[in-house]
Motif scaffolding. Structure first.
Motif, short mmCIF file in Angstrom:
data_model
loop_
_atom_site.label_atom_id
_atom_site.label_comp_id
_atom_site.label_asym_id
_atom_site.label_seq_id
_atom_site.Cartn_x
_atom_site.Cartn_y
_atom_site.Cartn_z
N GLN A 24 -37.73 9.11 -14.87
CA GLN A 24 -38.77 8.29 -14.26
C GLN A 24 -38.43 8.13 -12.79
O GLN A 24 -37.35 7.64 -12.45
CB GLN A 24 -38.83 6.92 -14.95
CG GLN A 24 -39.86 5.99 -14.36
CD GLN A 24 -41.28 6.46 -14.62
OE1 GLN A 24 -41.65 6.81 -15.73
NE2 GLN A 24 -42.09 6.46 -13.56
N ARG A 42 -43.17 10.87 -13.78
CA ARG A 42 -42.22 10.94 -14.87
C ARG A 42 -42.07 12.40 -15.28
O ARG A 42 -43.04 13.04 -15.71
CB ARG A 42 -42.64 10.11 -16.07
CG ARG A 42 -41.55 10.05 -17.14
CD ARG A 42 -41.89 9.18 -18.31
NE ARG A 42 -42.82 9.83 -19.23
CZ ARG A 42 -43.04 9.42 -20.48
NH1 ARG A 42 -42.38 8.37 -20.95
NH2 ARG A 42 -43.92 10.04 -21.25
N SER A 47 -39.72 6.63 -9.06
CA SER A 47 -40.62 5.73 -8.36
C SER A 47 -40.22 5.65 -6.90
O SER A 47 -39.15 6.12 -6.51
CB SER A 47 -40.61 4.35 -9.01
OG SER A 47 -39.31 3.79 -8.97
N SER A 48 -41.08 5.04 -6.09
CA SER A 48 -40.85 4.93 -4.65
C SER A 48 -40.45 6.27 -4.07
O SER A 48 -39.48 6.38 -3.30
CB SER A 48 -39.77 3.88 -4.35
OG SER A 48 -40.14 2.62 -4.87
N ARG A 69 -34.32 3.84 -7.78
CA ARG A 69 -35.65 4.42 -7.76
C ARG A 69 -35.90 5.32 -8.97
O ARG A 69 -37.03 5.41 -9.45
CB ARG A 69 -35.86 5.25 -6.48
CG ARG A 69 -35.69 4.46 -5.20
CD ARG A 69 -36.10 5.27 -3.98
NE ARG A 69 -35.27 6.45 -3.79
CZ ARG A 69 -35.73 7.70 -3.78
NH1 ARG A 69 -37.02 7.93 -3.97
NH2 ARG A 69 -34.90 8.71 -3.57
N SER A 87 -45.20 7.51 -7.94
CA SER A 87 -44.29 7.65 -9.08
C SER A 87 -44.65 8.88 -9.89
O SER A 87 -45.80 9.32 -9.91
CB SER A 87 -44.38 6.42 -9.98
OG SER A 87 -44.00 5.25 -9.30
#
Length: 125
Positions: A82, A19, A84-85, A67, A17
């Motif tokens: 953000q 940000r 993720s994955s 995601r 992940s």
């Protein structure tokens, strides 16, 4: 005129992940609709996510839906992405852009008035 500065890009392993932040200076950022774009080597720039001036409306491209999440903090004059994955296919330079004319979601890169310099995201497999 608003100046945009992206940060948060890095090298990360698949499944990880990050940000990203898009910080604005010069003007109140809540007066602008904002988009996150990315451009991979040899590919066209594509819209990843967009958010309206108020933050009430948000959009994510199908390729990142579920995601990635876009949000904004008016007090900090910052818009976030953000992620993720993460997948190797997410590797690209990520740019934020601001549109001063529209209050809703802005999908076309040609409507944006201001752009940041970009931040590199590299996802290793």
């Amino acid at each position: 005129q608003v100046q945009l500065a992206e940060s948060g890009g890095a090298l990360v392993q698949a499944g990880g992940s990050l940000r990203l932040s898009c910080a604005a200076s010069g003007r109140t950022f809540s007066n602008y609709a904002v988009g996150w774009f990315r451009q991979a080597p040899g590919k066209e720039r594509e819209l990843v996510a967009a958010i309206s001036r108020s933050g009430a409306s948000r959009y994510c491209a199908d390729s990142v839906k579920g995601r990635f999440t876009i949000s904004r903090d008016s007090a900090k004059n910052t818009v976030y992405l953000q992620m993720s994955s993460l997948e190797p296919e997410d590797t690209a330079v990520y740019y934020c852009a601001a549109d001063q004319s529209n209050s809703g979601l802005v999908y076309s890169q040609y409507q944006y008035d201001y752009w940041g310099q970009g931040t590199q995201v590299t996802v290793s497999s």
